[in-house]
Design a protein around this motif. Structure first.
Motif, short mmCIF file in Angstrom:
data_model
loop_
_atom_site.label_atom_id
_atom_site.label_comp_id
_atom_site.label_asym_id
_atom_site.label_seq_id
_atom_site.Cartn_x
_atom_site.Cartn_y
_atom_site.Cartn_z
N HIS A 49 0.80 -1.23 0.00
CA HIS A 49 0.00 0.00 0.00
C HIS A 49 0.83 1.28 0.00
O HIS A 49 0.28 2.36 -0.06
CB HIS A 49 -0.94 0.00 1.21
N THR A 50 2.15 1.14 0.06
CA THR A 50 2.99 2.32 0.24
C THR A 50 4.14 2.44 -0.75
O THR A 50 4.85 3.44 -0.74
CB THR A 50 3.59 2.32 1.65
N HIS A 51 4.34 1.45 -1.61
CA HIS A 51 5.54 1.42 -2.45
C HIS A 51 5.71 2.64 -3.34
O HIS A 51 6.83 3.03 -3.67
CB HIS A 51 5.61 0.13 -3.28
N GLN A 52 4.63 3.28 -3.72
CA GLN A 52 4.73 4.44 -4.61
C GLN A 52 5.27 5.69 -3.91
O GLN A 52 5.80 6.59 -4.54
CB GLN A 52 3.38 4.76 -5.27
N PHE A 53 5.14 5.75 -2.60
CA PHE A 53 5.50 6.97 -1.90
C PHE A 53 6.99 7.29 -1.91
O PHE A 53 7.39 8.45 -1.96
CB PHE A 53 4.95 6.97 -0.47
N ASP A 54 7.85 6.28 -1.87
CA ASP A 54 9.29 6.53 -1.95
C ASP A 54 9.64 7.21 -3.27
O ASP A 54 10.46 8.13 -3.31
CB ASP A 54 10.10 5.25 -1.79
N PHE A 55 9.02 6.76 -4.35
CA PHE A 55 9.28 7.39 -5.65
C PHE A 55 8.73 8.81 -5.67
O PHE A 55 9.41 9.75 -6.08
CB PHE A 55 8.67 6.58 -6.80
N ILE A 56 7.50 8.96 -5.23
CA ILE A 56 6.85 10.28 -5.29
C ILE A 56 7.63 11.29 -4.45
O ILE A 56 7.95 12.39 -4.93
CB ILE A 56 5.38 10.19 -4.83
N LYS A 57 7.97 10.92 -3.21
CA LYS A 57 8.68 11.84 -2.32
C LYS A 57 10.11 12.10 -2.74
O LYS A 57 10.61 13.21 -2.63
CB LYS A 57 8.67 11.30 -0.89
N GLY A 58 10.78 11.06 -3.23
CA GLY A 58 12.21 11.17 -3.47
C GLY A 58 12.64 11.56 -4.86
O GLY A 58 13.78 11.99 -5.04
N HIS A 59 11.75 11.41 -5.86
CA HIS A 59 12.25 11.56 -7.22
C HIS A 59 11.34 12.31 -8.20
O HIS A 59 11.84 12.91 -9.15
CB HIS A 59 12.55 10.18 -7.82
N ALA A 60 10.05 12.22 -8.03
CA ALA A 60 9.13 12.74 -9.05
C ALA A 60 9.38 14.21 -9.36
O ALA A 60 9.48 14.59 -10.54
CB ALA A 60 7.68 12.52 -8.62
N HIS A 61 9.48 15.04 -8.35
CA HIS A 61 9.65 16.48 -8.57
C HIS A 61 10.94 16.78 -9.34
O HIS A 61 10.97 17.61 -10.25
CB HIS A 61 9.62 17.23 -7.24
N ARG A 62 12.00 16.09 -9.00
CA ARG A 62 13.29 16.29 -9.65
C ARG A 62 13.25 15.91 -11.12
O ARG A 62 13.83 16.58 -11.97
CB ARG A 62 14.37 15.47 -8.93
N LEU A 63 12.55 14.84 -11.44
CA LEU A 63 12.53 14.33 -12.81
C LEU A 63 11.61 15.11 -13.74
O LEU A 63 11.86 15.20 -14.94
CB LEU A 63 12.11 12.86 -12.81
N LEU A 64 10.53 15.65 -13.17
CA LEU A 64 9.53 16.35 -13.99
C LEU A 64 9.97 17.75 -14.37
O LEU A 64 10.54 18.48 -13.57
CB LEU A 64 8.20 16.43 -13.24
N LYS A 65 9.63 18.12 -15.60
CA LYS A 65 9.78 19.51 -16.03
C LYS A 65 8.73 20.34 -15.29
O LYS A 65 7.73 19.80 -14.80
CB LYS A 65 9.54 19.64 -17.53
N SER A 66 8.91 21.64 -15.26
CA SER A 66 7.92 22.52 -14.67
C SER A 66 6.59 22.31 -15.39
O SER A 66 6.54 22.30 -16.62
CB SER A 66 8.37 23.97 -14.81
N GLY A 67 5.53 22.10 -14.63
CA GLY A 67 4.22 21.85 -15.23
C GLY A 67 4.00 20.40 -15.63
O GLY A 67 2.95 20.06 -16.16
N GLY A 68 4.99 19.54 -15.37
CA GLY A 68 4.87 18.12 -15.72
C GLY A 68 3.81 17.42 -14.88
O GLY A 68 3.40 17.91 -13.83
N ILE A 69 3.38 16.27 -15.36
CA ILE A 69 2.28 15.54 -14.72
C ILE A 69 2.75 14.19 -14.21
O ILE A 69 3.41 13.44 -14.94
CB ILE A 69 1.12 15.35 -15.71
N LEU A 70 2.40 13.87 -12.97
CA LEU A 70 2.68 12.57 -12.36
C LEU A 70 1.35 11.85 -12.15
O LEU A 70 0.39 12.44 -11.66
CB LEU A 70 3.37 12.75 -11.01
N THR A 71 1.33 10.59 -12.53
CA THR A 71 0.18 9.75 -12.19
C THR A 71 0.72 8.41 -11.71
O THR A 71 1.82 8.01 -12.09
CB THR A 71 -0.78 9.57 -13.38
N TYR A 72 -0.03 7.76 -10.85
CA TYR A 72 0.41 6.45 -10.39
C TYR A 72 -0.79 5.53 -10.22
O TYR A 72 -1.93 5.98 -10.09
CB TYR A 72 1.21 6.54 -9.08
#
Length: 130
Positions: free
Chosen positions: A84-107
């Motif tokens: 129930h929690t595996h996505q949170f490490d990615f979201i907290k640790g990496h998503a913002h860094r990888l996305l361009k400004s205005g980029g979209i994350l979905t999981y």
């Protein structure tokens, strides 16, 4: 734009993504058999596909900052403890860094949905009917 997909699985999301006017489709997959299918699938796609082999935890830190217009995180948890929690490490640790400004994350975390709703639905098709 450029899309990062984490988890190839049965190519359901990947095939849908390829139907849109994207420029590049980077896909991380750790399972040997699934990765072989990904490499074969990539050859017939209309857009550039960049298959990346390994666990996302090992591959993602090597990816450039501000590089993706969109990210789809859809992996299978490696342990029952992280169902129930595996996505949170990615979201907290990496998503913002990888996305361009205005980029979209979905999981997607169907393991949690399945566990949550297994007593209400006995069929996954019924679970997603409108």
């Amino acid at each position: 734009g450029r899309v990062l997909e984490i988890g190839f699985g049965m190519a359901i999301a990947a095939t849908k993504l390829e139907s849109f006017p994207i420029e590049e489709h980077w896909i991380i997959e750790c399972n040997d058999g699934v990765f072989a299918r990904l490499e074969n699938w990539a050859k017939s796609q209309p857009h550039k596909v960049v298959p990346l082999k390994g666990l996302w935890e090992n591959v993602v830190p090597t990816l450039p900052d501000n590089h993706f217009d969109g990210i789809l995180y859809d992996t299978y948890p490696l342990s029952e403890e992280t169902w129930h929690t595996h996505q949170f490490d990615f979201i907290k640790g990496h998503a913002h860094r990888l996305l361009k400004s205005g980029g979209i994350l979905t999981y997607c975390n169907l393991t949690s949905w399945g566990e949550l709703l297994k007593n209400k639905y006995n069929n996954i098709d019924k679970m997603f009917e409108v």
